[in-house]
Design a protein around this motif. Structure first.
Motif, mmCIF file in Angstrom:
data_model
loop_
_atom_site.group_PDB
_atom_site.id
_atom_site.type_symbol
_atom_site.label_atom_id
_atom_site.label_comp_id
_atom_site.label_asym_id
_atom_site.label_seq_id
_atom_site.Cartn_x
_atom_site.Cartn_y
_atom_site.Cartn_z
ATOM 1 N N LEU A 168 0.834 -1.208 0.000
ATOM 2 C CA LEU A 168 0.000 0.000 0.000
ATOM 3 C C LEU A 168 0.867 1.255 0.000
ATOM 4 O O LEU A 168 0.555 2.243 -0.678
ATOM 5 C CB LEU A 168 -0.943 0.003 1.211
ATOM 6 C CG LEU A 168 -2.142 -0.933 1.093
ATOM 7 C CD1 LEU A 168 -2.936 -0.984 2.405
ATOM 8 C CD2 LEU A 168 -3.062 -0.535 -0.052
ATOM 9 N N VAL A 169 1.954 1.223 0.749
ATOM 10 C CA VAL A 169 2.873 2.369 0.754
ATOM 11 C C VAL A 169 3.409 2.597 -0.659
ATOM 12 O O VAL A 169 3.447 3.727 -1.158
ATOM 13 C CB VAL A 169 4.024 2.136 1.758
ATOM 14 C CG1 VAL A 169 5.145 3.147 1.540
ATOM 15 C CG2 VAL A 169 3.513 2.211 3.190
ATOM 16 N N ILE A 170 3.817 1.512 -1.316
ATOM 17 C CA ILE A 170 4.333 1.612 -2.688
ATOM 18 C C ILE A 170 3.269 2.164 -3.621
ATOM 19 O O ILE A 170 3.531 3.038 -4.449
ATOM 20 C CB ILE A 170 4.847 0.242 -3.171
ATOM 21 C CG1 ILE A 170 6.123 -0.135 -2.408
ATOM 22 C CG2 ILE A 170 5.105 0.243 -4.669
ATOM 23 C CD1 ILE A 170 6.635 -1.531 -2.679
ATOM 24 N N PHE A 171 2.039 1.661 -3.494
ATOM 25 C CA PHE A 171 0.947 2.118 -4.351
ATOM 26 C C PHE A 171 0.703 3.613 -4.162
ATOM 27 O O PHE A 171 0.571 4.371 -5.140
ATOM 28 C CB PHE A 171 -0.338 1.327 -4.035
ATOM 29 C CG PHE A 171 -1.488 1.655 -4.952
ATOM 30 C CD1 PHE A 171 -2.285 2.778 -4.728
ATOM 31 C CD2 PHE A 171 -1.779 0.853 -6.040
ATOM 32 C CE1 PHE A 171 -3.341 3.098 -5.574
ATOM 33 C CE2 PHE A 171 -2.836 1.167 -6.897
ATOM 34 C CZ PHE A 171 -3.608 2.284 -6.657
ATOM 35 N N ARG A 199 3.347 10.169 -7.281
ATOM 36 C CA ARG A 199 4.322 10.602 -8.289
ATOM 37 C C ARG A 199 3.676 10.735 -9.674
ATOM 38 O O ARG A 199 4.112 11.545 -10.480
ATOM 39 C CB ARG A 199 5.482 9.607 -8.368
ATOM 40 C CG ARG A 199 6.413 9.676 -7.158
ATOM 41 C CD ARG A 199 7.199 8.398 -6.990
ATOM 42 N NE ARG A 199 8.307 8.285 -7.921
ATOM 43 C CZ ARG A 199 9.579 8.505 -7.601
ATOM 44 N NH1 ARG A 199 9.899 8.855 -6.381
ATOM 45 N NH2 ARG A 199 10.531 8.351 -8.488
ATOM 46 N N ASN A 200 2.682 9.915 -9.964
ATOM 47 C CA ASN A 200 2.022 9.951 -11.276
ATOM 48 C C ASN A 200 0.513 9.950 -11.105
ATOM 49 O O ASN A 200 -0.140 8.943 -11.379
ATOM 50 C CB ASN A 200 2.448 8.750 -12.122
ATOM 51 C CG ASN A 200 3.891 8.843 -12.552
ATOM 52 O OD1 ASN A 200 4.262 9.739 -13.305
ATOM 53 N ND2 ASN A 200 4.709 7.953 -12.043
ATOM 54 N N PRO A 201 -0.054 11.048 -10.661
ATOM 55 C CA PRO A 201 -1.498 11.062 -10.366
ATOM 56 C C PRO A 201 -2.375 10.846 -11.602
ATOM 57 O O PRO A 201 -3.532 10.454 -11.465
ATOM 58 C CB PRO A 201 -1.738 12.437 -9.744
ATOM 59 C CG PRO A 201 -0.589 13.270 -10.191
ATOM 60 C CD PRO A 201 0.576 12.342 -10.356
ATOM 61 N N TRP A 207 1.940 17.290 -7.796
ATOM 62 C CA TRP A 207 1.702 18.012 -9.042
ATOM 63 C C TRP A 207 3.009 18.435 -9.734
ATOM 64 O O TRP A 207 2.996 19.318 -10.592
ATOM 65 C CB TRP A 207 0.820 19.260 -8.864
ATOM 66 C CG TRP A 207 -0.440 19.025 -8.100
ATOM 67 C CD1 TRP A 207 -0.847 19.716 -6.996
ATOM 68 C CD2 TRP A 207 -1.435 18.024 -8.328
ATOM 69 N NE1 TRP A 207 -2.042 19.209 -6.533
ATOM 70 C CE2 TRP A 207 -2.433 18.157 -7.323
ATOM 71 C CE3 TRP A 207 -1.605 17.003 -9.278
ATOM 72 C CZ2 TRP A 207 -3.552 17.337 -7.257
ATOM 73 C CZ3 TRP A 207 -2.717 16.186 -9.202
ATOM 74 C CH2 TRP A 207 -3.679 16.369 -8.198
ATOM 75 N N SER A 208 4.112 17.805 -9.334
ATOM 76 C CA SER A 208 5.355 18.098 -10.047
ATOM 77 C C SER A 208 5.618 17.044 -11.122
ATOM 78 O O SER A 208 6.664 17.048 -11.760
ATOM 79 C CB SER A 208 6.535 18.148 -9.065
ATOM 80 O OG SER A 208 6.706 16.876 -8.463
ATOM 81 N N ASP A 209 4.657 16.146 -11.316
ATOM 82 C CA ASP A 209 4.823 15.107 -12.340
ATOM 83 C C ASP A 209 4.732 15.738 -13.728
ATOM 84 O O ASP A 209 4.208 16.843 -13.910
ATOM 85 C CB ASP A 209 3.733 14.035 -12.190
ATOM 86 C CG ASP A 209 2.335 14.605 -12.390
ATOM 87 O OD1 ASP A 209 1.733 14.382 -13.458
ATOM 88 O OD2 ASP A 209 1.861 15.311 -11.462
ATOM 89 N N GLU A 210 5.221 15.011 -14.700
ATOM 90 C CA GLU A 210 5.328 15.539 -16.063
ATOM 91 C C GLU A 210 3.978 15.999 -16.622
ATOM 92 O O GLU A 210 3.875 17.060 -17.250
ATOM 93 C CB GLU A 210 5.906 14.438 -16.961
ATOM 94 C CG GLU A 210 6.125 14.878 -18.386
ATOM 95 C CD GLU A 210 6.535 13.717 -19.293
ATOM 96 O OE1 GLU A 210 6.957 13.986 -20.416
ATOM 97 O OE2 GLU A 210 6.423 12.548 -18.868
#
Lengths: 476, 150
Positions: free
Chosen positions: A120-123, A129-131, B40-43
């Motif tokens: 879950l932490v990884i997820f 990082r990539n919403p 929101w710092s993602d590409e």
């Protein structure tokens, strides 16, 4: 609001599954299985409803709530009516195989919870990082969802001739669920697709643990769940907001439901298996291959059986469950979707020349052997580790070759063969196509493969203390 | 010491469970997951900000042309990604590279340039005139002579 967009469909599916499989006909702790199955079936049905609301330009919050509440109330009333009607009828609660509680179960529970916490932490970090998800998420799935949500009455622009680069033939399970969530929340927040991805990533784990806990004991369930959570590519693909993990959910749920046939008194479980298999076709085109493979595998199972009557009844239930979603898929494919890029502009002679080109077969086989070894992102191959584990601990003593091997093996062979031949005939650059997709195709099969594996391998209780602990499972 | 079946099973099980945790930790470390960037710092989030002021200037629906440094949008990975991200950002407006539509359909064109040098020549070659410059290489364009196709 975010959770509300998903809770009602899950509740509706839970009630629906209880209606199909009443508690008195299911093993103990089957409610957990029902709960996790509800994720896929609930969101699948709500996706189909959302699609039809789009057709009438009615994908609005109030309409969605009304439909969900009416469905939930209707199913709830039906359940209540049946429970009152059955009160006077003496029912014998189905007694499944029981597994004595052991200290080992607590140990494996701790291992599983630790693996789950780490996963879950990884997820969460990957989503942070990539919403917006990975490439196909912004180029296909969430892009389509934006058209369905933002487009209002112009949502069919998503299937414009100018958008064919975005694989507009792909089905709408994810886009409609994301658009539905946005309609309820009121804006196209990234939280909705992230939550959807989390539901399926965790849902698969929950389904494999709860199913195997009933069929093979809690330790085996926890161990299987831990191995799945220890597949880094599963976690990264889950967080990427692509359709492969939801597809894997439906593959697993169909296979798991059929596995319960021996512990359930009713063939109605095949209705739910058919519904799950058909929903896989609503998630991705590979689901259509799975649906066809399921039909064929069930047919093979019936043919090799001495008594075909019960198997034909099961196939009938399966077909009935699959039919409504198949109709939705056919409607979508005929009214909105152009031809698939694999088969478009291909004719018989071109396909034949590719099938007889040995160099293509070599490239594909080489790609398969490399991917099977490496697809999970492990530092050391987990398939090799699992093979080693099987050789050491051995098979479960009650494995029935016909019941436990024929059906899943047939299914796996058909799926892999289907993928193989799609690569052979692909019009895309072959090396690129394999490199960009084969690991995801294998990941689609991974949870169901793990389920099958841990169904047949000996449990920790039996392998760690075969002489000290005499287990006497109770059979129906 | 007699290494019996139970002992072998314990070893196999320990190795299996160890691989579970080692795999996830290995993945987290090699991908530097525990270095948390700003939200929101993602590409994609950053890329969307390029077009913050553009959406309001475009028709809510319909077709808008698209031009970048090269006509080979789908043959070049970075050009293709830029086009996909622009479409993602500006949806539900449909974008189409003008090299594919020949300028016959879309009265407005989005210019998405990443290199300043080639811009003027590019616009000249396509008979395009700027309507608005949003900065960062993002422009709203029209055909100089609407009857004239490039």
């Amino acid at each position: 609001m975010f959770l509300l967009s998903f809770i009602l469909p899950l509740l509706i599916a839970f009630l629906f599954i209880r209606l199909i499989l009443p508690p008195q006909e299911t093993p103990q702790r089957f409610s957990f299985v029902t709960g996790f199955l509800s994720i896929g079936i609930g969101l699948g049905v709500s996706s189909c409803i959302s699609f039809f609301l789009l057709l009438t330009n009615d994908l609005v919050r109030e309409r969605l709530f009304i439909i969900d509440l009416v469905l939930a109330a209707t199913l709830g009333a039906l359940l209540l009516y049946r429970s009152k009607a059955n009160k006077e009828i003496e029912t014998v609660r189905h007694v499944s195989a029981t597994f004595p509680t052991s200290g080992l179960q607590k140990t494996f529970a701790i291992i599983f919870v630790s693996a789950l916490a780490l996963a879950l932490v990884i997820f969460v970090i990957l989503s942070w990082r990539n919403p917006h998800g990975a490439w196909d998420a912004f180029a296909i799935w969430n892009l389509r969802a934006r058209f369905l949500f933002r487009g209002e009455t112009h949502w069919p622009d998503a299937f414009s001739e100018h958008m064919t680069w975005s694989h507009v033939d792909y089905p709408l399970f994810i886009p409609t669920n994301v658009a539905r969530g946005w309609a309820i929340v009121g804006n196209d927040t990234v939280v909705v697709p992230i939550l959807l991805a989390l539901l399926f990533t965790v849902g698969i784990v929950g389904l494999i643990v709860s199913s195997l806990s009933i069929l093979r004991g809690k330790s085996q369930g926890y161990l299987a769940g831990s191995v799945l959570l220890g597949t880094p590519f599963y976690l990264s693909l889950g967080a990427s907001q692509l359709a492969d993990v939801p597809l894997a959910f439906f593959l697993l749920s169909s296979v798991a439901l059929i596995s319960f046939r021996r512990t359930l008194s009713s063939a109605r479980v095949f209705f739910l298996a058919g519904l799950s298999a058909a929903l896989s076709g609503w998630v991705k085109n590979e689901g259509l291959l799975f649906l066809a493979s399921m039909f064929l595998s069930l047919a093979v199972r019936a043919i090799i059986s001495k008594d075909r009557g019960p198997h034909l009844k099961e196939i009938s239930y399966f077909s009935l469950g699959a039919l409504p979603v198949i109709m939705v898929i056919v409607f979508f494919k005929t009214q909105f979707s152009p031809g698939n890029d694999i088969f478009a502009n291909q004719h018989f002679h071109l396909i034949l020349s590719k099938l007889t080109d040995l160099s293509r077969h070599y490239v594909v086989l080489e790609g398969f052997q490399r991917s099977v070894r490496d697809f999970g992102g492990w530092p050391f191959s987990m398939p090799i580790m699992l093979l080693f584990y099987l050789l050491v601990v051995g098979l479960h003593t009650e494995v029935d070759f016909k019941q436990d091997f024929i059906f899943p093996l047939t299914l796996l062979i058909l799926m892999l063969s289907g993928y193989y031949f799609i690569y052979i005939i692909t019009p895309q650059d072959l090396h690129w196509h394999i490199r960009s997709s084969l690991n995801r195709l294998l990941l689609q099969l991974w949870p169901a493969t793990l389920f099958f594996y841990f169904s047949i391998v000996r449990t920790p209780e039996k392998s760690l203390a075969p002489n000290e602990l005499q287990l006497q499972p109770l059979h129906r | 010491m007699y290494f019996d079946y139970s002992d072998r099973s314990k070893v196999a099980l320990t190795l299996l469970i160890s691989l579970v945790f080692i795999s996830d930790l290995y993945f987290a470390v090699t991908k530097s997951l525990f270095t948390i960037p700003m939200l929101w710092s993602d590409e994609i989030s950053v890329y969307q900000k390029r077009f913050e002021n553009v959406r309001g200037m475009l028709p809510r629906h319909g077709l808008v042309g698209y031009i970048a440094e090269s006509d080979e949008i789908f043959e070049n990975d970075s050009a293709m990604k830029a086009f996909y991200l622009t479409q993602y950002t500006l949806s539900p407006t449909v974008l189409s590279p003008i090299s594919l539509t020949n300028g016959t359909e879309a009265p407005l064109i989005i210019g998405n340039f990443h290199e300043a040098g080639s811009r003027a020549a590019r616009l000249e070659s396509k008979a395009l005139a700027p309507l608005m410059d949003f900065g960062n290489g993002v422009m709203l364009l029209r055909y100089r002579n609407r009857d004239q196709t490039p």
